[in-house]
Design an enzyme around this catalytic site. Sequence first.
Site, mmCIF file in Angstrom:
data_model
loop_
_atom_site.group_PDB
_atom_site.id
_atom_site.type_symbol
_atom_site.label_atom_id
_atom_site.label_comp_id
_atom_site.label_asym_id
_atom_site.label_seq_id
_atom_site.Cartn_x
_atom_site.Cartn_y
_atom_site.Cartn_z
ATOM 1 N N SER A 71 15.096 8.078 -29.688
ATOM 2 C CA SER A 71 15.886 9.304 -29.696
ATOM 3 C C SER A 71 15.722 10.019 -31.047
ATOM 4 C CB SER A 71 17.346 8.978 -29.383
ATOM 5 O OG SER A 71 18.070 10.127 -29.019
ATOM 6 N N ASP A 130 16.485 9.497 -22.363
ATOM 7 C CA ASP A 130 16.697 8.909 -23.690
ATOM 8 C C ASP A 130 16.417 7.402 -23.720
ATOM 9 O OD1 ASP A 130 18.123 7.900 -26.106
ATOM 10 O OD2 ASP A 130 18.794 9.971 -26.232
#
Length: 398
Positions: free
Chosen positions: A143, A259
């Site tokens: 991320s 993610d």
Amino acid sequence: MSRGRCCAASSRSRGKQPDRRLRQADRILLVGRADSPPVLSRFETEALGAGLTSAATELVLVHPQGTTRPTGTRGWRAGRRVTTHHHIRHGSEADMRHLTRRLTGRSIGLVLSGGGARGLAHIGVVRALEESAVPIDVVGGTSMGGIIAGLYALGHDSRSMLDLSRRGFVKMGVQPLMDYTPPIVSLLNGRRAAAVVKMLAADTQIEDLWVKYFCVSTNLTRAEGLVHEDGPLYKWLLATASLPGYYPPIPVDGDLLVDGGLLNLLPADVMRRLGVGTIIGVDVTVRQDLRTDMTYQDYLSGWPLLWARLNPFARKPRIPNIFGILSRAVTVNGIYHLESVKQSVDLYLHVPVEQFELGDWRSLDRIVEIGYESAREKIAGWAASPPERRLPSVSRSA
């Protein structure tokens, strides 16, 4: 240092008969001039193609002095069964030291956790590493950690990272009101976030980075984690930071990627599989987050909450917004498993950024400074110790 045997071959090898050195080697280096056509040599087609060795084969591309960024690596890897590749500039002692560490198992890897705006603290940690002259040979993350790691692999130092982050996350913005869309797939259409990532990564291919890089994403379709070590940096940065429900997932061959923090918040295991000798792990997660002073029963209407935020005289209830809830949901699994992850790295650094919200991009300078101050002394002490005494160390900044 590795005591194995290594056999090196130039891309210009004329096809001499392989001898027992090839059969006994546990690693083969293919060395080629990056500015030459990536054709297979006779040695590769006859010796390696005949299966005379089972040794791992690695590619070393030597670039002319002054090369700003490698290009065409994919063409060199096509048709060659190599486990990894290395980029060095002709005459560069720093690049040769980097290659030596990679080949002898003494490389240093930096792995960075996700954490939204809190992940900007990674820039401060990079600054502390620079001041202590700690060389980073492999970098990766999840991320926001994957984005900062990508900037490092692109060749940016902490100062240029700070400038780019200010331009992208603060001035351009990643959560403007104009990006709201009918919430069928996601709350935001992701247009502005994609523009920021495009500005940061441009058209760079991961295999064309000077520093070995990876990031991770989660395949929602197949319920598995993915590691991205090649291909378009821009696309995989979008995937690793695509918060499900907030941003649209990234479609790849019919699968949906989101993610990476869902399954691997601090991917030290990936770093270890790459054969890195020493791993530095940086964690910006918050152990306790998202509290409320509200009480409600079976349902909660957003209209009173909206009015309380718009009315300057109304009491503002303490309750997280949907971005905070989705972000926490993504990271809670990784936070739960962090105890075991901490034991797998050689230097673990936890940065105290609890006072900042996950979307608090405008606190960039304060967050970066906290990252620097919390890591500076720990890194300096660790770097000053003899390599043989650098036992796994855990730093929990209060």
